[in-house]
Design a protein around this motif. Structure first.
Motif, PDB file in Angstrom:
ATOM      1  N   ASP A   8       0.306   3.665   8.498  1.00 14.68           N
ATOM      2  CA  ASP A   8       0.063   3.259   7.116  1.00 14.68           C
ATOM      3  C   ASP A   8       0.972   4.015   6.148  1.00 14.68           C
ATOM      4  O   ASP A   8       1.538   3.441   5.226  1.00 14.68           O
ATOM      5  CB  ASP A   8      -1.406   3.521   6.745  1.00 14.68           C
ATOM      6  CG  ASP A   8      -2.352   2.622   7.531  1.00 14.68           C
ATOM      7  OD1 ASP A   8      -1.887   1.614   8.076  1.00 14.68           O
ATOM      8  OD2 ASP A   8      -3.561   2.944   7.592  1.00 14.68           O
ATOM      9  N   TRP A   9       1.113   5.324   6.384  1.00 10.50           N
ATOM     10  CA  TRP A   9       1.950   6.140   5.502  1.00 10.50           C
ATOM     11  C   TRP A   9       3.390   5.623   5.507  1.00 10.50           C
ATOM     12  O   TRP A   9       4.013   5.465   4.458  1.00 10.50           O
ATOM     13  CB  TRP A   9       1.901   7.605   5.950  1.00 10.50           C
ATOM     14  CG  TRP A   9       2.726   8.527   5.124  1.00 10.50           C
ATOM     15  CD1 TRP A   9       2.356   9.133   3.952  1.00 10.50           C
ATOM     16  CD2 TRP A   9       4.074   8.956   5.393  1.00 10.50           C
ATOM     17  NE1 TRP A   9       3.378   9.912   3.485  1.00 10.50           N
ATOM     18  CE2 TRP A   9       4.447   9.815   4.343  1.00 10.50           C
ATOM     19  CE3 TRP A   9       4.986   8.690   6.406  1.00 10.50           C
ATOM     20  CZ2 TRP A   9       5.694  10.420   4.279  1.00 10.50           C
ATOM     21  CZ3 TRP A   9       6.230   9.285   6.357  1.00 10.50           C
ATOM     22  CH2 TRP A   9       6.582  10.139   5.301  1.00 10.50           C
ATOM     23  N   THR A  10       3.894   5.367   6.699  1.00 12.45           N
ATOM     24  CA  THR A  10       5.265   4.869   6.815  1.00 12.45           C
ATOM     25  C   THR A  10       5.433   3.556   6.064  1.00 12.45           C
ATOM     26  O   THR A  10       6.399   3.357   5.329  1.00 12.45           O
ATOM     27  CB  THR A  10       5.623   4.660   8.294  1.00 12.45           C
ATOM     28  OG1 THR A  10       5.296   5.836   9.027  1.00 12.45           O
ATOM     29  CG2 THR A  10       7.100   4.358   8.448  1.00 12.45           C
ATOM     30  N   LYS A  11       4.467   2.681   6.246  1.00 10.77           N
ATOM     31  CA  LYS A  11       4.528   1.395   5.553  1.00 10.77           C
ATOM     32  C   LYS A  11       4.478   1.590   4.038  1.00 10.77           C
ATOM     33  O   LYS A  11       5.151   0.894   3.293  1.00 10.77           O
ATOM     34  CB  LYS A  11       3.355   0.504   5.995  1.00 10.77           C
ATOM     35  CG  LYS A  11       3.463   0.023   7.427  1.00 10.77           C
ATOM     36  CD  LYS A  11       2.456  -1.067   7.743  1.00 10.77           C
ATOM     37  CE  LYS A  11       3.075  -2.439   7.692  1.00 10.77           C
ATOM     38  NZ  LYS A  11       4.141  -2.650   8.667  1.00 10.77           N
ATOM     39  N   GLU A  12       3.679   2.579   3.611  1.00  5.23           N
ATOM     40  CA  GLU A  12       3.559   2.835   2.181  1.00  5.23           C
ATOM     41  C   GLU A  12       4.891   3.313   1.616  1.00  5.23           C
ATOM     42  O   GLU A  12       5.352   2.842   0.586  1.00  5.23           O
ATOM     43  CB  GLU A  12       2.466   3.875   1.934  1.00  5.23           C
ATOM     44  CG  GLU A  12       2.033   3.953   0.480  1.00  5.23           C
ATOM     45  CD  GLU A  12       1.036   5.074   0.257  1.00  5.23           C
ATOM     46  OE1 GLU A  12       0.590   5.676   1.264  1.00  5.23           O
ATOM     47  OE2 GLU A  12       0.707   5.359  -0.910  1.00  5.23           O
ATOM     48  N   MET A  13       5.516   4.255   2.330  1.00  8.40           N
ATOM     49  CA  MET A  13       6.811   4.739   1.867  1.00  8.40           C
ATOM     50  C   MET A  13       7.809   3.596   1.786  1.00  8.40           C
ATOM     51  O   MET A  13       8.558   3.478   0.829  1.00  8.40           O
ATOM     52  CB  MET A  13       7.350   5.806   2.827  1.00  8.40           C
ATOM     53  CG  MET A  13       6.578   7.110   2.823  1.00  8.40           C
ATOM     54  SD  MET A  13       6.394   7.812   1.175  1.00  8.40           S
ATOM     55  CE  MET A  13       4.654   7.589   0.879  1.00  8.40           C
ATOM     56  N   ALA A  14       7.760   2.725   2.798  1.00  6.81           N
ATOM     57  CA  ALA A  14       8.691   1.598   2.828  1.00  6.81           C
ATOM     58  C   ALA A  14       8.435   0.657   1.647  1.00  6.81           C
ATOM     59  O   ALA A  14       9.367   0.146   1.037  1.00  6.81           O
ATOM     60  CB  ALA A  14       8.548   0.850   4.146  1.00  6.81           C
TER      61      ALA A  14
END
Lengths: 107, 107
Positions: B82-88
DNA sequence: TCAATCCATAGCCAACGGGTTATTGATTTT
DNA sequence: AAAATCAATAACCCGTTGGCTATGGATTGA
Protein backbone atom coordinates in the motif's frame (compact mmCIF):
# COMPACT_ATOMS: atom_id res chain seq x y z
CA UNK A 1 25.12 -9.03 0.75
CA UNK A 2 24.78 -5.34 0.06
CA UNK A 3 22.30 -5.96 -2.69
CA UNK A 4 19.58 -3.64 -3.89
CA UNK A 5 17.00 -4.97 -1.46
CA UNK A 6 19.26 -4.42 1.47
CA UNK A 7 20.03 -0.88 0.50
CA UNK A 8 16.38 -0.04 -0.05
CA UNK A 9 15.04 -1.59 3.14
CA UNK A 10 17.82 -0.12 5.25
CA UNK A 11 17.40 3.31 3.71
CA UNK A 12 13.65 3.36 4.21
CA UNK A 13 13.69 1.85 7.70
CA UNK A 14 14.37 5.15 9.44
CA UNK A 15 11.14 7.14 10.04
CA UNK A 16 12.73 10.57 9.69
CA UNK A 17 14.37 9.60 6.44
CA UNK A 18 11.24 7.96 5.10
CA UNK A 19 9.25 11.07 6.00
CA UNK A 20 11.65 13.19 3.95
CA UNK A 21 11.25 10.86 1.00
CA UNK A 22 7.47 10.87 1.37
CA UNK A 23 7.47 14.65 1.41
CA UNK A 24 9.49 14.73 -1.79
CA UNK A 25 7.06 12.29 -3.38
CA UNK A 26 4.09 14.39 -2.34
CA UNK A 27 5.40 17.87 -2.91
CA UNK A 28 7.99 17.40 -5.63
CA UNK A 29 11.37 19.09 -5.70
CA UNK A 30 12.37 20.98 -2.53
CA UNK A 31 15.45 22.62 -1.05
CA UNK A 32 17.31 21.36 1.99
CA UNK A 33 16.06 24.38 3.91
CA UNK A 34 12.43 23.66 3.13
CA UNK A 35 12.85 20.02 4.09
CA UNK A 36 14.61 20.97 7.32
CA UNK A 37 11.67 23.16 8.33
CA UNK A 38 9.37 20.15 8.54
CA UNK A 39 11.81 17.39 9.42
CA UNK A 40 11.97 17.98 13.17
CA UNK A 41 15.74 17.53 13.17
CA UNK A 42 18.70 19.78 12.45
CA UNK A 43 19.90 20.78 8.98
CA UNK A 44 23.01 18.59 9.15
CA UNK A 45 20.83 15.65 10.06
CA UNK A 46 18.62 16.33 7.04
CA UNK A 47 21.67 16.61 4.79
CA UNK A 48 22.93 13.30 6.09
CA UNK A 49 19.58 11.64 5.39
CA UNK A 50 19.49 13.12 1.91
CA UNK A 51 22.96 11.75 1.27
CA UNK A 52 21.81 8.28 2.24
CA UNK A 53 18.66 8.56 0.12
CA UNK A 54 20.78 9.71 -2.80
CA UNK A 55 23.18 6.81 -2.33
CA UNK A 56 20.20 4.45 -2.59
CA UNK A 57 19.09 6.17 -5.77
CA UNK A 58 15.86 7.34 -4.17
CA UNK A 59 16.53 11.04 -4.76
CA UNK A 60 18.34 13.34 -7.20
CA UNK A 61 19.99 16.62 -6.33
CA UNK A 62 20.20 19.75 -8.44
CA UNK A 63 22.45 22.63 -7.46
CA UNK A 64 21.25 26.16 -8.06
CA UNK A 65 23.37 28.89 -6.61
CA UNK A 66 23.91 28.26 -2.96
CA UNK A 67 20.93 26.00 -2.55
CA UNK A 68 20.43 22.35 -3.42
CA UNK A 69 17.11 21.06 -4.70
CA UNK A 70 16.20 17.43 -4.09
CA UNK A 71 13.56 15.36 -5.84
CA UNK A 72 12.34 11.78 -5.41
CA UNK A 73 13.23 9.10 -7.93
CA UNK A 74 10.27 6.77 -7.90
CA UNK A 75 11.90 4.24 -10.18
CA UNK A 76 14.30 3.28 -7.42
CA UNK A 77 11.40 1.58 -5.64
CA UNK A 78 11.19 -1.04 -8.37
CA UNK A 79 13.36 -3.67 -6.60
CA UNK A 80 11.09 -3.38 -3.58
CA UNK A 81 8.02 -3.99 -5.70
CA UNK A 82 9.76 -6.90 -7.40
CA UNK A 83 10.79 -8.43 -4.09
CA UNK A 84 7.24 -8.29 -2.77
CA UNK A 85 5.93 -9.89 -5.94
CA UNK A 86 8.58 -12.59 -5.67
CA UNK A 87 7.63 -13.41 -2.09
CA UNK A 88 4.00 -13.54 -3.14
CA UNK A 89 4.78 -15.83 -6.04
CA UNK A 90 6.27 -18.40 -3.69
CA UNK A 91 2.93 -18.61 -2.06
CA UNK A 92 0.77 -19.07 -5.09
CA UNK A 93 -2.57 -20.35 -3.91
CA UNK A 94 -1.30 -21.54 -0.57
CA UNK A 95 -3.31 -19.39 1.81
CA UNK A 96 -6.52 -17.45 1.78
CA UNK A 97 -4.94 -14.14 2.62
CA UNK A 98 -3.02 -14.34 -0.64
CA UNK A 99 -6.24 -13.37 -2.35
CA UNK A 100 -6.42 -10.18 -0.37
CA UNK A 101 -2.82 -9.26 -1.02
CA UNK A 102 -3.10 -9.84 -4.74
CA UNK A 103 -6.22 -7.74 -4.85
CA UNK A 104 -4.26 -4.86 -3.31
CA UNK A 105 -1.34 -5.31 -5.67
CA UNK A 106 -3.49 -5.32 -8.77
CA UNK A 107 -5.09 -2.13 -7.48
CA UNK B 1 5.57 6.91 15.02
CA UNK B 2 5.75 3.15 15.49
CA UNK B 3 3.26 2.63 12.75
CA UNK B 4 2.90 -0.41 10.53
CA UNK B 5 5.31 0.88 7.92
CA UNK B 6 8.01 1.49 10.46
CA UNK B 7 7.68 -1.95 11.95
CA UNK B 8 7.75 -3.61 8.54
CA UNK B 9 10.70 -1.72 7.11
CA UNK B 10 12.71 -2.07 10.31
CA UNK B 11 11.97 -5.77 10.57
CA UNK B 12 12.91 -6.46 6.96
CA UNK B 13 15.99 -4.24 6.93
CA UNK B 14 18.26 -6.86 8.46
CA UNK B 15 19.65 -9.25 5.83
CA UNK B 16 19.80 -12.30 8.09
CA UNK B 17 16.25 -11.76 9.21
CA UNK B 18 14.99 -11.11 5.70
CA UNK B 19 16.73 -14.28 4.51
CA UNK B 20 14.87 -16.27 7.15
CA UNK B 21 11.59 -14.77 6.03
CA UNK B 22 12.40 -15.45 2.37
CA UNK B 23 13.21 -19.05 3.20
CA UNK B 24 9.86 -19.44 4.92
CA UNK B 25 8.13 -17.92 1.90
CA UNK B 26 9.91 -20.30 -0.47
CA UNK B 27 9.89 -23.48 1.55
CA UNK B 28 6.83 -23.13 3.73
CA UNK B 29 6.68 -24.10 7.40
CA UNK B 30 10.00 -25.01 9.02
CA UNK B 31 11.40 -25.67 12.47
CA UNK B 32 13.90 -23.46 14.26
CA UNK B 33 16.52 -26.14 13.84
CA UNK B 34 16.05 -26.33 10.09
CA UNK B 35 16.21 -22.55 9.79
CA UNK B 36 19.33 -22.41 11.96
CA UNK B 37 21.11 -24.85 9.66
CA UNK B 38 21.00 -22.37 6.78
CA UNK B 39 21.02 -19.07 8.64
CA UNK B 40 24.75 -18.77 9.21
CA UNK B 41 24.21 -17.61 12.79
CA UNK B 42 23.61 -19.36 16.11
CA UNK B 43 20.31 -20.85 17.18
CA UNK B 44 19.63 -18.13 19.75
CA UNK B 45 20.19 -15.52 17.07
CA UNK B 46 17.66 -17.27 14.85
CA UNK B 47 15.16 -17.44 17.70
CA UNK B 48 15.59 -13.73 18.31
CA UNK B 49 14.99 -12.94 14.64
CA UNK B 50 11.92 -15.16 14.60
CA UNK B 51 10.60 -13.30 17.63
CA UNK B 52 11.01 -9.99 15.83
CA UNK B 53 9.39 -11.35 12.67
CA UNK B 54 6.52 -12.67 14.76
CA UNK B 55 6.10 -9.33 16.49
CA UNK B 56 5.76 -7.70 13.08
CA UNK B 57 3.13 -10.26 12.12
CA UNK B 58 5.30 -11.65 9.34
CA UNK B 59 5.39 -15.19 10.75
CA UNK B 60 3.25 -17.54 12.82
CA UNK B 61 4.54 -20.19 15.19
CA UNK B 62 3.08 -23.59 15.89
CA UNK B 63 4.30 -25.72 18.78
CA UNK B 64 4.56 -29.45 18.32
CA UNK B 65 6.23 -31.33 21.09
CA UNK B 66 9.59 -29.82 21.75
CA UNK B 67 9.93 -28.19 18.38
CA UNK B 68 8.43 -24.99 17.07
CA UNK B 69 7.34 -24.66 13.46
CA UNK B 70 7.33 -21.22 11.85
CA UNK B 71 5.55 -20.13 8.70
CA UNK B 72 5.40 -16.84 6.79
CA UNK B 73 2.31 -14.69 6.88
CA UNK B 74 2.21 -13.05 3.50
CA UNK B 75 -0.72 -10.81 4.36
CA UNK B 76 1.51 -8.82 6.68
CA UNK B 77 3.24 -7.38 3.63
CA UNK B 78 0.08 -5.52 2.63
CA UNK B 79 1.02 -2.19 4.29
CA UNK B 80 4.28 -2.26 2.36
CA UNK B 81 2.44 -2.74 -0.92
CA UNK B 82 0.00 0.00 0.00
CA UNK B 83 2.80 2.41 0.91
CA UNK B 84 4.53 1.85 -2.41
CA UNK B 85 1.30 2.41 -4.28
CA UNK B 86 0.70 5.57 -2.28
CA UNK B 87 4.11 6.97 -3.13
CA UNK B 88 3.49 6.13 -6.77
CA UNK B 89 0.13 7.83 -6.71
CA UNK B 90 1.73 11.11 -5.66
CA UNK B 91 3.67 11.02 -8.84
CA UNK B 92 0.87 10.40 -11.26
CA UNK B 93 2.13 11.23 -14.70
CA UNK B 94 5.02 13.32 -13.46
CA UNK B 95 7.96 11.38 -14.78
CA UNK B 96 8.68 8.91 -17.50
CA UNK B 97 9.98 6.19 -15.22
CA UNK B 98 6.58 6.04 -13.59
CA UNK B 99 5.47 4.10 -16.64
CA UNK B 100 8.08 1.46 -15.98
CA UNK B 101 7.21 1.13 -12.31
CA UNK B 102 3.52 0.80 -12.97
CA UNK B 103 4.23 -1.83 -15.57
CA UNK B 104 6.09 -3.85 -12.92
CA UNK B 105 3.36 -3.39 -10.34
CA UNK B 106 0.61 -4.51 -12.68
CA UNK B 107 2.72 -7.55 -13.38
C1' DT C 1 14.74 -42.23 35.72
C1' DC C 2 18.41 -40.31 33.28
C1' DA C 3 20.27 -38.50 29.15
C1' DA C 4 19.67 -36.10 25.13
C1' DT C 5 17.38 -32.84 22.17
C1' DC C 6 14.91 -28.57 20.98
C1' DC C 7 14.07 -23.93 21.60
C1' DA C 8 13.73 -19.61 24.38
C1' DT C 9 15.75 -16.38 27.54
C1' DA C 10 19.43 -13.92 29.98
C1' DG C 11 23.49 -11.43 30.05
C1' DC C 12 27.15 -9.51 27.83
C1' DC C 13 29.80 -6.92 24.20
C1' DA C 14 31.27 -4.58 19.87
C1' DA C 15 29.62 -2.16 16.02
C1' DC C 16 26.46 0.79 13.91
C1' DG C 17 23.29 4.65 13.40
C1' DG C 18 21.13 8.85 14.09
C1' DG C 19 21.37 12.85 16.67
C1' DT C 20 23.90 17.02 18.13
C1' DT C 21 27.20 21.37 17.76
C1' DA C 22 30.99 23.50 15.35
C1' DT C 23 33.01 24.64 11.21
C1' DT C 24 33.97 25.36 6.33
C1' DG C 25 33.09 26.49 1.39
C1' DA C 26 30.34 28.63 -1.69
C1' DT C 27 27.13 32.00 -3.04
C1' DT C 28 24.23 36.16 -2.37
C1' DT C 29 23.20 40.54 -0.47
C1' DT C 30 24.30 45.00 1.42
C1' DA D 1 34.61 44.22 0.68
C1' DA D 2 32.09 42.63 4.36
C1' DA D 3 28.19 40.30 6.17
C1' DA D 4 24.80 36.96 5.80
C1' DT D 5 22.80 32.73 4.08
C1' DC D 6 22.78 27.88 2.51
C1' DA D 7 24.29 23.27 2.62
C1' DA D 8 27.92 19.81 3.44
C1' DT D 9 31.43 17.87 6.41
C1' DA D 10 33.82 16.82 10.77
C1' DA D 11 33.94 15.28 15.32
C1' DC D 12 31.65 13.53 18.89
C1' DC D 13 27.94 11.18 21.94
C1' DC D 14 24.83 7.74 23.19
C1' DG D 15 21.13 4.41 22.46
C1' DT D 16 20.07 0.47 19.69
C1' DT D 17 21.02 -3.70 17.51
C1' DG D 18 22.76 -8.06 16.26
C1' DG D 19 25.97 -11.30 17.48
C1' DC D 20 27.84 -14.55 20.98
C1' DT D 21 27.99 -18.02 25.17
C1' DA D 22 25.64 -19.88 28.97
C1' DT D 23 21.64 -21.49 30.94
C1' DG D 24 16.95 -23.20 31.72
C1' DG D 25 12.38 -25.47 30.71
C1' DA D 26 10.05 -28.72 28.30
C1' DT D 27 9.74 -32.85 25.77
C1' DT D 28 11.38 -37.17 23.89
C1' DG D 29 14.27 -41.36 23.86
C1' DA D 30 17.06 -44.93 26.20
Amino acid sequence: MTDAHDLLFKTLSDPTRRAIFERLCRGGEQTVGALTTHAGVSQPAVSKHLGILKHAGLVRDRHEGRQTHYSAQLGALAPLVDWTKEMASFWESRFDDLEDLLRRMDQ
